[in-house]
Write a protein that holds these residues in place. Structure first.
Motif, short mmCIF file in Angstrom:
data_model
loop_
_atom_site.label_atom_id
_atom_site.label_comp_id
_atom_site.label_asym_id
_atom_site.label_seq_id
_atom_site.Cartn_x
_atom_site.Cartn_y
_atom_site.Cartn_z
N HIS A 164 0.82 -1.21 0.00
CA HIS A 164 0.00 0.00 0.00
C HIS A 164 0.86 1.26 0.00
O HIS A 164 0.63 2.18 -0.78
CB HIS A 164 -0.92 -0.02 1.22
N PHE A 185 -5.40 3.80 -2.69
CA PHE A 185 -4.25 3.02 -3.14
C PHE A 185 -3.44 3.77 -4.20
O PHE A 185 -2.87 3.17 -5.09
CB PHE A 185 -4.73 1.67 -3.67
N VAL A 188 0.10 2.51 -4.35
CA VAL A 188 0.28 1.05 -4.34
C VAL A 188 1.37 0.64 -5.32
O VAL A 188 1.57 1.26 -6.37
CB VAL A 188 -1.06 0.35 -4.69
#
Length: 282
Positions: A164, A185, A188
């Protein structure tokens, strides 16, 4: 709602109701999806350049096929008239810290009402020491339940080979039925060696919650997410961060100074939660 905004995000299908928030890359709106007959959240791309679009698509694709009760559920990636956005479930509720602290003292109007956190002066002013309060201003049952759910979501994310990289309370919301949901996210990243090489030297994230290796721009693994969870737990237990000060100073001191344990700041903490926090912050 501004008609220009409506036209940018598919007004034929979506009835945009309000703006929920904005970040560096996108804006999130509440909208009614006429096709699916339900209320959703829409995340739109603010700047249409190659790098931003790549990251936007990467965020969607990282989670599109991953379904877990403690990770936000994404819907569709849509392009209309040059504008990109994707749908996701609409999560309503307080953030993680608000949820575990607000019921303890409903008369408090802000975090400073619950916690008197004054960093010490001198070379260690990024260490969050304060005079020890005699009480623990959090709901222990909620905290334990929330940590279990957050950990479950992180395990699922990591098993899908994703990191994340921006775990923090504002990215963890709690629904009315006490479901803890990890969202946002935008940073991410795949946990593959190639992905790590591509991001070496880049410092991205939120300074207070970043692991030392992430703060140094070094390759970042799943341990960075667990460290950020540790900071979140530290905040729930003590009302402050392990290190305080300007972001750059916080990033630098993390490279050489170990985090204090929560019980250095607060008396009477549950031993297992204090030990868990200390382990996560190693």
């Amino acid at each position: 709602m501004d008609e220009k905004i409506r036209s940018k995000i598919g007004s034929e299908r979506f009835e945009v109701r309000s703006c929920l928030g904005a970040g560096g890359m996108g804006v999130v709106y509440e909208a009614f999806d006429k096709l699916e007959n339900k209320v959703v959240a829409l995340k739109t791309l603010q700047q249409l350049d190659a790098e931003s679009l790549y990251r936007f698509k990467k965020e969607f694709r990282a989670l599109a096929d991953l379904h877990h009760p403690n990770l936000i559920n994404l819907g569709e990636l849509i392009e209309e008239d040059g504008q990109w956005f994707f749908t996701m479930e609409l999560i309503r509720g307080p953030n993680f810290i608000e949820w575990v602290t607000r019921s303890f003292d409903e008369s408090a109007t802000s975090d400073t009402d619950l916690f008197d956190a004054t960093p010490i002066s001198g070379d260690e002013d990024t260490r969050a020491f304060t005079e020890k309060p005699s009480r623990t201003p959090f709901d222990e049952t909620r905290l334990r339940k929330g940590l279990h759910q957050l950990a479950s979501g992180l395990v699922a994310l990591h098993e899908a080979n994703q990191i994340h990289r921006d775990i923090k309370p504002s990215n963890i919301l709690v629904t009315e039925d006490e479901r803890v949901v990890l969202l946002d996210f935008g940073l991410v990243m795949a946990s593959t060696p190639d992905a790590q090489t591509q991001t070496t030297g880049l410092i991205e994230g939120t300074a207070a919650y970043m692991a030392p290796e992430q703060a140094a721009g070094a390759p970042t693994g799943t341990s960075a997410d667990w460290y950020a969870m540790g900071v979140t737990l530290f905040e729930a237990l003590t009302g402050q961060h392990p290190f305080t000060g300007p972001p750059l100073q916080v990033l630098m001191v993390k490279q050489s100074t170990p985090s204090p344990a929560p019980n250095e700041l607060i008396d009477g903490l549950p031993d297992d939660l204090d030990a868990l926090c200390a382990d996560l912050l190693k």
